[in-house]
Design a protein around this motif. Structure first.
Motif, PDB file in Angstrom:
ATOM      1  N   CYS A  22       0.854  -1.181   0.000  1.00  0.00           N
ATOM      2  CA  CYS A  22       0.000   0.000   0.000  1.00  0.00           C
ATOM      3  C   CYS A  22       0.888   1.229   0.000  1.00  0.00           C
ATOM      4  CB  CYS A  22      -0.912   0.006   1.233  1.00  0.00           C
ATOM      5  SG  CYS A  22      -1.877   1.518   1.432  1.00  0.00           S
ATOM      6  N   THR A  23       0.781   2.014  -1.050  1.00  0.00           N
ATOM      7  CA  THR A  23       1.594   3.213  -1.184  1.00  0.00           C
ATOM      8  C   THR A  23       0.713   4.447  -1.068  1.00  0.00           C
ATOM      9  OG1 THR A  23       3.222   2.096  -2.584  1.00  0.00           O
ATOM     10  CG2 THR A  23       3.185   4.497  -2.646  1.00  0.00           C
ATOM     11  N   ALA A  24       1.101   5.349  -0.198  1.00  0.00           N
ATOM     12  CA  ALA A  24       0.407   6.614  -0.001  1.00  0.00           C
ATOM     13  C   ALA A  24       1.221   7.749  -0.599  1.00  0.00           C
ATOM     14  CB  ALA A  24       0.183   6.862   1.488  1.00  0.00           C
ATOM     15  N   SER A  25       0.598   8.901  -0.739  1.00  0.00           N
ATOM     16  CA  SER A  25       1.367  10.091  -1.072  1.00  0.00           C
ATOM     17  C   SER A  25       2.299  10.404   0.085  1.00  0.00           C
ATOM     18  CB  SER A  25       0.450  11.273  -1.353  1.00  0.00           C
ATOM     19  OG  SER A  25      -0.133  11.750  -0.153  1.00  0.00           O
ATOM     20  N   ALA A  26       3.393  11.080  -0.200  1.00  0.00           N
ATOM     21  CA  ALA A  26       4.333  11.432   0.859  1.00  0.00           C
ATOM     22  C   ALA A  26       3.657  12.272   1.935  1.00  0.00           C
ATOM     23  CB  ALA A  26       5.536  12.168   0.275  1.00  0.00           C
ATOM     24  N   ALA A  76      10.747   5.745   3.653  1.00  0.00           N
ATOM     25  CA  ALA A  76      11.276   6.442   2.486  1.00  0.00           C
ATOM     26  C   ALA A  76      10.364   6.299   1.279  1.00  0.00           C
ATOM     27  CB  ALA A  76      12.676   5.945   2.153  1.00  0.00           C
ATOM     28  N   LYS A  77       9.626   5.206   1.215  1.00  0.00           N
ATOM     29  CA  LYS A  77       8.729   4.945   0.092  1.00  0.00           C
ATOM     30  C   LYS A  77       7.268   5.242   0.404  1.00  0.00           C
ATOM     31  CE  LYS A  77      11.631   1.244  -1.793  1.00  0.00           C
ATOM     32  NZ  LYS A  77      12.055   2.020  -2.993  1.00  0.00           N
ATOM     33  N   SER A  78       6.976   5.684   1.624  1.00  0.00           N
ATOM     34  CA  SER A  78       5.598   5.939   2.063  1.00  0.00           C
ATOM     35  C   SER A  78       4.718   4.714   1.808  1.00  0.00           C
ATOM     36  CB  SER A  78       5.021   7.175   1.355  1.00  0.00           C
ATOM     37  OG  SER A  78       5.789   8.326   1.653  1.00  0.00           O
ATOM     38  N   THR A  79       5.249   3.553   2.149  1.00  0.00           N
ATOM     39  CA  THR A  79       4.603   2.291   1.813  1.00  0.00           C
ATOM     40  C   THR A  79       4.522   1.379   3.024  1.00  0.00           C
ATOM     41  OG1 THR A  79       5.357   2.397  -0.488  1.00  0.00           O
ATOM     42  CG2 THR A  79       4.752   0.236   0.353  1.00  0.00           C
ATOM     43  N   VAL A  80       3.411   0.679   3.149  1.00  0.00           N
ATOM     44  CA  VAL A  80       3.272  -0.384   4.133  1.00  0.00           C
ATOM     45  C   VAL A  80       3.028  -1.695   3.404  1.00  0.00           C
ATOM     46  CG1 VAL A  80       2.485   1.128   5.987  1.00  0.00           C
ATOM     47  CG2 VAL A  80       0.807   0.042   4.472  1.00  0.00           C
ATOM     48  N   TYR A  81       3.449  -2.772   4.031  1.00  0.00           N
ATOM     49  CA  TYR A  81       3.339  -4.100   3.455  1.00  0.00           C
ATOM     50  C   TYR A  81       2.614  -5.028   4.412  1.00  0.00           C
ATOM     51  CZ  TYR A  81       7.239  -2.209   0.743  1.00  0.00           C
ATOM     52  OH  TYR A  81       8.039  -1.416  -0.041  1.00  0.00           O
ATOM     53  N   TYR A  96      -8.214  -4.168   2.267  1.00  0.00           N
ATOM     54  CA  TYR A  96      -8.169  -2.727   2.102  1.00  0.00           C
ATOM     55  C   TYR A  96      -7.082  -2.113   2.972  1.00  0.00           C
ATOM     56  CZ  TYR A  96     -12.909  -3.350   0.248  1.00  0.00           C
ATOM     57  OH  TYR A  96     -14.007  -3.747  -0.471  1.00  0.00           O
ATOM     58  N   CYS A  97      -6.391  -1.155   2.432  1.00  0.00           N
ATOM     59  CA  CYS A  97      -5.461  -0.334   3.185  1.00  0.00           C
ATOM     60  C   CYS A  97      -6.193   0.902   3.685  1.00  0.00           C
ATOM     61  CB  CYS A  97      -4.290   0.059   2.282  1.00  0.00           C
ATOM     62  SG  CYS A  97      -3.005   1.054   3.063  1.00  0.00           S
ATOM     63  N   ARG A 114      -9.095   8.519   8.243  1.00  0.00           N
ATOM     64  CA  ARG A 114      -8.908   9.513   7.196  1.00  0.00           C
ATOM     65  C   ARG A 114      -9.248   9.031   5.794  1.00  0.00           C
ATOM     66  NH1 ARG A 114      -3.292  12.053   7.178  1.00  0.00           N
ATOM     67  NH2 ARG A 114      -4.409  13.532   5.825  1.00  0.00           N
ATOM     68  N   GLY A 115      -9.195   7.728   5.555  1.00  0.00           N
ATOM     69  CA  GLY A 115      -9.529   7.269   4.220  1.00  0.00           C
ATOM     70  C   GLY A 115      -9.090   5.848   3.935  1.00  0.00           C
ATOM     71  N   TRP A 116      -9.607   5.319   2.810  1.00  0.00           N
ATOM     72  CA  TRP A 116      -9.422   3.934   2.416  1.00  0.00           C
ATOM     73  C   TRP A 116      -8.969   3.816   0.974  1.00  0.00           C
ATOM     74  CZ3 TRP A 116     -10.768  -0.110   5.827  1.00  0.00           C
ATOM     75  CH2 TRP A 116     -11.441   0.295   6.996  1.00  0.00           C
ATOM     76  N   GLY A 117      -8.235   2.744   0.692  1.00  0.00           N
ATOM     77  CA  GLY A 117      -7.953   2.385  -0.683  1.00  0.00           C
ATOM     78  C   GLY A 117      -9.106   1.630  -1.300  1.00  0.00           C
TER      79      GLY A 117
END
Length: 126
Positions: A22-26, A76-81, A96-97, A114-117
């Motif tokens: 799951c990648t978010a904006s920075a 650094a990648k604004s990402t969770v796994y 869902y992220c 705040r929000g969902w993918g």
């Protein structure tokens, strides 16, 4: 409004593994308290699977996945796994992220956040 991009879902046999990303904006990532993974199977309520606090790395898991799933982050990648091992048919769901969404023991989702993918589908066959 948050923008989250999920990937990594697919079809796997019981006992197999998948890794979700799951990648978010920075900006979204920097402003977050936590990020998490949630799932919903047809006819069932959405439940929390795992959450990680983005600043500290503290993690929490749904009891039924603890020891099999691991949530991690790359700041650094604004990402969770979500690394999912030893998958079972009952893990099949849309995953869902979410940003700043919490859950309590037994997985019940707390309103708010705040929000969902858009979700990524995981199917585990027997």
């Amino acid at each position: 409004q948050v923008q989250l991009v999920e990937s990594g879902g697919g079809s796997v046999q019981a006992g197999g593994s998948l890794r979700l990303s799951c990648t978010a904006s920075a900006y979204t990532y920097r402003m977050s308290e936590c990020m998490g993974w949630f799932r919903q199977a047809p006819g069932k309520e959405r439940e929390g699977v795992a959450v990680i606090y983005t600043r500290t790395g503290t993690t929490y898991y749904l009891e039924s996945v603890e020891g099999r799933f691991t949530i991690s982050r790359d700041n650094a990648k604004s990402t969770v796994y979500l690394q999912m091992n030893s998958l079972k048919p009952e893990d099949s769901a849309m995953y869902y992220c979410a940003v700043d969404v919490h859950f309590v023991p037994k997985g019940r989702v707390v309103p708010g956040g705040r929000g969902w993918g858009q979700g990524t589908l995981v199917t585990v066959s027997a």
